[in-house]
Scaffold this active site. Sequence first.
Site, PDB file in Angstrom:
ATOM      1  N   GLU A  64     -12.409  -3.086  11.987  1.00 29.10           N
ATOM      2  CA  GLU A  64     -12.505  -2.276  10.771  1.00 29.10           C
ATOM      3  C   GLU A  64     -13.662  -2.712   9.872  1.00 29.10           C
ATOM      4  OE1 GLU A  64      -8.853  -2.318   8.568  1.00 29.10           O
ATOM      5  OE2 GLU A  64      -9.733  -1.324   6.830  1.00 29.10           O
ATOM      6  N   GLU A  99       0.822  -1.212   0.000  1.00 27.16           N
ATOM      7  CA  GLU A  99       0.000   0.000   0.000  1.00 27.16           C
ATOM      8  C   GLU A  99       0.856   1.262   0.000  1.00 27.16           C
ATOM      9  OE1 GLU A  99      -4.034  -1.731   1.944  1.00 27.16           O
ATOM     10  OE2 GLU A  99      -2.721  -0.729   3.356  1.00 27.16           O
ATOM     11  N   ASP A 112      -8.099  -9.247   3.886  1.00 26.06           N
ATOM     12  CA  ASP A 112      -7.910  -8.153   4.841  1.00 26.06           C
ATOM     13  C   ASP A 112      -8.969  -8.147   5.938  1.00 26.06           C
ATOM     14  OD1 ASP A 112      -6.781  -5.930   5.940  1.00 26.06           O
ATOM     15  OD2 ASP A 112      -7.595  -4.503   4.489  1.00 26.06           O
TER      16      ASP A 112
HETATM   17  C1  GCU Z   1      -6.044  -2.491   5.834  1.00 32.06           C
HETATM   18  C2  GCU Z   1      -6.446  -1.171   6.392  1.00 32.06           C
HETATM   19  C3  GCU Z   1      -5.325  -0.178   6.287  1.00 32.06           C
HETATM   20  C4  GCU Z   1      -4.060  -0.770   6.911  1.00 32.06           C
HETATM   21  C5  GCU Z   1      -3.742  -2.091   6.262  1.00 32.06           C
HETATM   22  C6  GCU Z   1      -2.560  -2.828   6.873  1.00 32.06           C
HETATM   23  O1  GCU Z   1      -5.903  -2.387   4.451  1.00 32.06           O
HETATM   24  O2  GCU Z   1      -7.578  -0.674   5.725  1.00 32.06           O
HETATM   25  O3  GCU Z   1      -5.734   0.979   6.940  1.00 32.06           O
HETATM   26  O4  GCU Z   1      -3.012   0.104   6.779  1.00 32.06           O
HETATM   27  O5  GCU Z   1      -4.846  -2.940   6.393  1.00 32.06           O
HETATM   28  O6  GCU Z   1      -2.790  -3.852   7.503  1.00 32.06           O
HETATM   29  O7  GCU Z   1      -1.418  -2.421   6.724  1.00 32.06           O
END
Ligand code: GCU
Length: 706
Positions: free
Chosen positions: A404, A302, A376
Amino acid sequence: MLRFLTAVLLLLSMRPAQAEDGYDLWLRYRPMEAAAQAQVRPLATAIVAQGASATLDAAKAELNQGLSGLLNQPVGSGAVRDGAVVIGTPSSSPLIAGLKLPLTGLGKEGYLLRSTSLNGHAVTIIAANSDIGVLYGSFAFLRLIQTRRPIARLDLASAPRLKFRLLNHWDNLDGTIERGYAGHSIFDWQKLPDYVDPRFRVMARANASVGINGISVNNVSADVWMLSSLYLDKLAALADALRPYGIRVYIAAKFSAPVELGKLKTADPADAQVQAWWKKEADSIYRRIPDFGGFVVKANSEGQPGPRDYDRSQADGANVIADALAPHGGTVFWRAFVYSEKDPTDRAKQAYNEFKPLDGKFRDNVFVQTKNGAIDFQPREPAHPMFGAMPKTNLALEVQITKEYLGQTTHLVYLPVLFKEVLDWDTMAKGKGSTVAKVVDGSLEGHDTSAMVGVSNIGDDRNWTGAQFSQADWYGFGRLAWNPDLSAEQIAREWLGMSFTNDPAFVSALAPMMIKSREAVVDYMTPLGLHHQFATGHHYGPGPWVSDLARPEWNPVYYNRADAKGVGFDRTPTGSDATSQYAPPLAKLFSGPDIPERDLLWFQHVAWDHKMKSGRTLWDELALHYQSGVDWVRATRSTWAALAGQIDPERHAAISKKLAIQERDAVWWRDACLLYFQTFAKRPLPSGVESPAKTLAVYKERALEW
Ligand code: GCU
C-alpha cells in the site's frame, strides 16, 4: 506416415518455449540444464508412496509434476529401487515405519528428508508425522533441486517455528480488493459453490509450498454477509478445495453481526442473547467446515463497530467470540489497529494505551493481531511498542504484503528485508535479545501458540501479484513465518533461482539489488524516520503538504511537523511521550542524542542545522537521502538492462517498464518533498542533489490528479 509423424514431432519440438507470464510463480519446474539433470536423474527414479489421502495425493502429484518438469522426462510412481523417492508417515507407510526415523521433535507439520538405504536400495526419504508434513517435505525436496542444491546425502529436518502462518485477504464480496493492486479478487463468490475455480488449487500449492496454513477470505472492514448461510455454503466449497494443502479458511467477522444478521437489538458482548448468537453462528459454520480456522476482527477502528460502542473492553469483545469458537478449536485474531477519531492522543500511542491494560484478560484462543509498527505499514516504522509489553497475551505479528505504502505494484521493493527488520528488532523487554521474533514465536514468554499474518497481495492478475517481483514478497512471507531466522538474502536467492534462473551471474547481480531496494524506497519516500507523507486516498505519491483532512492524524503535516525550526514528530517526554511505551533502555535511546538516525524524525523534532553523524546538517543529509533513493533506481535500471537475454523477454520487458515508472516516481517524491520542506528550511540543496524540474505548485496539482 512415419515421415509425416516425424515432421509433426519436429515442428512441435520447434515451437517457442512456453510463454513466461508469471502464472507458475516459483513452481515453474522448467527443465534444468543438462548437467543438473544428469546429477538428479539417478536420485529421482520413481515416487513410492504407501497410504492414501488427498494430501498424500497432492504430494505425489507435486513430485510428479516437479520432477518430470525439472528432469524433462516422466517420473511416475513405482516400486522401491535405486533412486526412489519414498514418501509417507509411519502410520500409513510400513516402509517408513520400518526405518524408525527420528520424527518425534517434528510435530504435526515438520518433515525429514534423508538419503538412506531401504531393502538394499539407495533411496531418498520424505517422512513426517502427518500427511501435511509429507507435502511440506515434498516442496522442500523440490526446492533443493530447483535451487541446484546437492541432494545425494540428505539429512535435513525442519519444523515451523510459528503455529499459525496466515494470509489475510482484504477482498470485498463484490470482487474489489481493499488496497489490492493485482486485479480483482480471485474468490468468485457468484460462481461458488457450484464452480470451483482451478486457480484455487494453484494458489493452495503456492501457499503450501512456503508453509502458509490458513487464509481469511474477506476484507477486515467486513461485510456481514460473509457470515450468512448463503456465503458459508460457498466458503465450504472453497475450504474443500484448500484442505488437501493444509490450508484452513477464516472469516473477517463484523462485530455488529448479531444485530445486522441476527436481528438482535444489541451486539453487546455481555448480553446473553448475543453470546448465544455467536455460539449458534459458530455451530453453523463448523457443521459445514469442520476445520474452520476462526475469525479475524477489526473492531472500533476506522468506523467499524466494536465493544467500545457498548462501553465494553476489547477483551470483552474478543472473548465472547472466542468462547463460541473454543469448543470447535477455533481462534480469534483480534486486531490491535485501533485509534479513535475522538482521541487527540498521538495516534502512535493509542493502541498500546488501549490494549496494554488488558494484558492477561484475553482467552487462550485469542491472538491480539498487531501491525509491525504503531502507525500503518509505512516504508519504515519502529516496531510496535506492544511487542514485549503484553507478556500474558498471545500476540500475532501482522505485516502487509500488498505494498500500500511502498509503491504498490510498480515499484520494485523486496519486502522480506522489512519483515526481517521487524522480526530482528530487539524490544529489550526481558533484556538484550528479546526480539520481536521471540515475542511472536511465543518463546520469550513461554506461550505454546504463535502466529504471523500477512495482508495478501494476491489478485486475479495472470501473474497473481500484479508484478513479477511482488511474488517474492508472498514467497518470503511464508518462508519467514516458517522460520524467522532465514535471511532475506537466502530467500531472495531461492526465489530468483526458482522463478528465473540459477545462473550465478544473474543471482549475484539481483540478490543484492533486491536487498537494497527496501532502503531505496525509504530514501526516496520517507528517509530518517519521516512517515505517512502520502497524498490523500491512494497512498502512492507524495503529499507532505496535505493539511485539510477531517481528522488531524490523516494529514501528512501531522506527522512531519515541518516548521521554521526543523522537522519531525516530538515523541520524547517533552512531546507526546510515545517513547515511554518502549522498554526503558529504548525509551532513553529514542529520546536522547544517540537515537539511530534511521528513526530520528519518528521520535524527535530536529533543527534543520542539527549536526548528523556524517558531520552534515540535517537538511543536507535529508536531501542526500532523497537523492540516493533516485540514484538506486537508476543504477538498478542499468543492472536490469544488462541482464537482457539472460531471462525470457516477456518478464524482462515488463520489469524494465516498471523500473522506468519507478524512476519517474522516485524523482517525483524527491522533488515534491524537498521543495515542500525547503519552504521551511530555506536552505539551498547541497551539491550532489539534482534541482527539481518543476515547481511545488505543479507537484501539488499532480497529487490531485491521482
Ligand atoms: C490501512 C488501510 C485501510 C485498511 C486499514 C486496516 O489504514 O489504508 O485500507 O482498512 O489499514 O488495516 O484495517
